[in-house]
Design a protein around this motif. Sequence first.
Motif, PDB file in Angstrom:
ATOM      1  N   ARG A  82       0.814  -1.224   0.000  1.00  0.00           N
ATOM      2  CA  ARG A  82       0.000   0.000   0.000  1.00  0.00           C
ATOM      3  C   ARG A  82       0.846   1.272   0.000  1.00  0.00           C
ATOM      4  O   ARG A  82       0.307   2.376   0.127  1.00  0.00           O
ATOM      5  CB  ARG A  82      -0.948  -0.003   1.199  1.00  0.00           C
ATOM      6  N   ILE A  83       2.148   1.148  -0.120  1.00  0.00           N
ATOM      7  CA  ILE A  83       3.048   2.303  -0.142  1.00  0.00           C
ATOM      8  C   ILE A  83       3.888   2.238  -1.403  1.00  0.00           C
ATOM      9  O   ILE A  83       4.536   1.227  -1.677  1.00  0.00           O
ATOM     10  CB  ILE A  83       3.976   2.314   1.087  1.00  0.00           C
ATOM     11  N   THR A  84       3.864   3.306  -2.193  1.00  0.00           N
ATOM     12  CA  THR A  84       4.679   3.341  -3.399  1.00  0.00           C
ATOM     13  C   THR A  84       5.356   4.697  -3.521  1.00  0.00           C
ATOM     14  O   THR A  84       4.942   5.664  -2.882  1.00  0.00           O
ATOM     15  CB  THR A  84       3.833   3.036  -4.655  1.00  0.00           C
ATOM     16  N   ALA A  85       6.407   4.748  -4.315  1.00  0.00           N
ATOM     17  CA  ALA A  85       7.208   5.962  -4.427  1.00  0.00           C
ATOM     18  C   ALA A  85       7.344   6.394  -5.876  1.00  0.00           C
ATOM     19  O   ALA A  85       7.424   5.565  -6.784  1.00  0.00           O
ATOM     20  CB  ALA A  85       8.604   5.746  -3.830  1.00  0.00           C
ATOM     21  N   VAL A  86       7.373   7.707  -6.079  1.00  0.00           N
ATOM     22  CA  VAL A  86       7.654   8.307  -7.375  1.00  0.00           C
ATOM     23  C   VAL A  86       8.961   9.071  -7.253  1.00  0.00           C
ATOM     24  O   VAL A  86       9.117   9.902  -6.341  1.00  0.00           O
ATOM     25  CB  VAL A  86       6.528   9.265  -7.818  1.00  0.00           C
ATOM     26  N   GLU A  87       9.914   8.767  -8.118  1.00  0.00           N
ATOM     27  CA  GLU A  87      11.163   9.541  -8.171  1.00  0.00           C
ATOM     28  C   GLU A  87      10.990  10.591  -9.259  1.00  0.00           C
ATOM     29  O   GLU A  87      10.958  10.268 -10.445  1.00  0.00           O
ATOM     30  CB  GLU A  87      12.347   8.628  -8.448  1.00  0.00           C
ATOM     31  N   THR A  88      10.875  11.854  -8.854  1.00  0.00           N
ATOM     32  CA  THR A  88      10.496  12.900  -9.800  1.00  0.00           C
ATOM     33  C   THR A  88      11.616  13.276 -10.755  1.00  0.00           C
ATOM     34  O   THR A  88      11.364  13.684 -11.880  1.00  0.00           O
ATOM     35  CB  THR A  88      10.047  14.154  -9.042  1.00  0.00           C
ATOM     36  N   GLY A  89      12.887  13.200 -10.305  1.00  0.00           N
ATOM     37  CA  GLY A  89      14.011  13.571 -11.157  1.00  0.00           C
ATOM     38  C   GLY A  89      14.090  15.054 -11.461  1.00  0.00           C
ATOM     39  O   GLY A  89      14.890  15.494 -12.277  1.00  0.00           O
ATOM     40  N   ALA A  90      13.251  15.852 -10.810  1.00  0.00           N
ATOM     41  CA  ALA A  90      13.222  17.300 -11.051  1.00  0.00           C
ATOM     42  C   ALA A  90      12.605  17.966  -9.825  1.00  0.00           C
ATOM     43  O   ALA A  90      12.334  17.310  -8.831  1.00  0.00           O
ATOM     44  CB  ALA A  90      12.415  17.625 -12.312  1.00  0.00           C
ATOM     45  N   CYS A  91      12.384  19.265  -9.905  1.00  0.00           N
ATOM     46  CA  CYS A  91      11.767  19.972  -8.788  1.00  0.00           C
ATOM     47  C   CYS A  91      10.479  19.263  -8.384  1.00  0.00           C
ATOM     48  O   CYS A  91       9.690  18.877  -9.254  1.00  0.00           O
ATOM     49  CB  CYS A  91      11.464  21.417  -9.164  1.00  0.00           C
ATOM     50  N   PRO A  92      10.243  19.110  -7.085  1.00  0.00           N
ATOM     51  CA  PRO A  92       9.067  18.340  -6.647  1.00  0.00           C
ATOM     52  C   PRO A  92       7.745  18.837  -7.213  1.00  0.00           C
ATOM     53  O   PRO A  92       6.865  18.039  -7.536  1.00  0.00           O
ATOM     54  CB  PRO A  92       9.112  18.497  -5.123  1.00  0.00           C
ATOM     55  N   HIS A  93       7.593  20.172  -7.366  1.00  0.00           N
ATOM     56  CA  HIS A  93       6.297  20.662  -7.829  1.00  0.00           C
ATOM     57  C   HIS A  93       5.999  20.242  -9.265  1.00  0.00           C
ATOM     58  O   HIS A  93       4.846  20.224  -9.684  1.00  0.00           O
ATOM     59  CB  HIS A  93       6.206  22.192  -7.701  1.00  0.00           C
ATOM     60  N   THR A  94       7.050  19.886 -10.022  1.00  0.00           N
ATOM     61  CA  THR A  94       6.826  19.450 -11.399  1.00  0.00           C
ATOM     62  C   THR A  94       5.909  18.239 -11.446  1.00  0.00           C
ATOM     63  O   THR A  94       4.984  18.168 -12.261  1.00  0.00           O
ATOM     64  CB  THR A  94       8.169  19.108 -12.075  1.00  0.00           C
ATOM     65  N   ALA A  95       6.135  17.282 -10.549  1.00  0.00           N
ATOM     66  CA  ALA A  95       5.387  16.026 -10.588  1.00  0.00           C
ATOM     67  C   ALA A  95       4.030  16.104  -9.911  1.00  0.00           C
ATOM     68  O   ALA A  95       3.215  15.188 -10.065  1.00  0.00           O
ATOM     69  CB  ALA A  95       6.212  14.918  -9.937  1.00  0.00           C
ATOM     70  N   ILE A  96       3.777  17.161  -9.152  1.00  0.00           N
ATOM     71  CA  ILE A  96       2.460  17.264  -8.503  1.00  0.00           C
ATOM     72  C   ILE A  96       1.586  18.337  -9.138  1.00  0.00           C
ATOM     73  O   ILE A  96       0.384  18.380  -8.897  1.00  0.00           O
ATOM     74  CB  ILE A  96       2.584  17.544  -6.989  1.00  0.00           C
ATOM     75  N   ARG A  97       2.179  19.181  -9.986  1.00  0.00           N
ATOM     76  CA  ARG A  97       1.400  20.274 -10.572  1.00  0.00           C
ATOM     77  C   ARG A  97       1.524  20.359 -12.089  1.00  0.00           C
ATOM     78  O   ARG A  97       0.540  20.578 -12.790  1.00  0.00           O
ATOM     79  CB  ARG A  97       1.845  21.595  -9.952  1.00  0.00           C
TER      80      ARG A  97
END
Length: 228
Positions: A82-97
């Motif tokens: 039930r726990i997974t991770a995303v490695e964004t490879g860039a500024c964190p806001h890029t992957a959430i916005r």
Amino acid sequence: MHLDHTHDEATAVSADAHRPDGRRRALRIGLGGPVGTGKTATVAALCHALREELSLAVVTNDIYTREDAEFLLKQAVLPPERITAVETGACPHTAIRDDISANLEAVEDLEDEVGPLDLILVESGGDNLTATFSRGLVDAQIFVIDVAGGDDIPRKGGPGVTTADLLVVNKTDLAPYVGSDLARMAADAKAQRAELPVVFQSLRSAEGVTAVAAWVRAQYAAWVAADA
């Protein structure tokens, strides 16, 4: 300590509130905020508080590591699947916005693999006061700051502070040691946010995450009711 504000706008069921099979998808709540404010600790506390009553899962975001996910796994807050991770490879806001595709894939995979789920918590990597989540990714967002960052943070504002559905001022137990004035922070937060709710918390206190967990429960209740 928390400001007794209420947010009158109930969570609305969005256009993509249902999965292709017609079932209601999980409510998605994002947690963002600067580095070190206690986002992961808050997620862990929420999992402990809610896991017996809601079927939930977590997606964490880090730039190059799985550190936050590994912390949650070590704390055994939820079963590992039930726990997974995303490695964004860039500024964190890029992957959430900006480009939310990796996070959308992660939440959809969780629903496919361990669902049906009631709630998915999406934790952003540490970012600045401008960090916000795309409404295409989450249904509501929590922004976490802490007293050690300075009691002028609420006054400085920024989209995270002023527009998040819930503002959490964390680590209140440190206020006497870092010279932060909680009353001033409360007044500044009210000036910036009007009737949007604010919670002051210390995870070291007996009350802990109680107020934030109650807010999450209210969001879930509104989510279910809107689809009734």
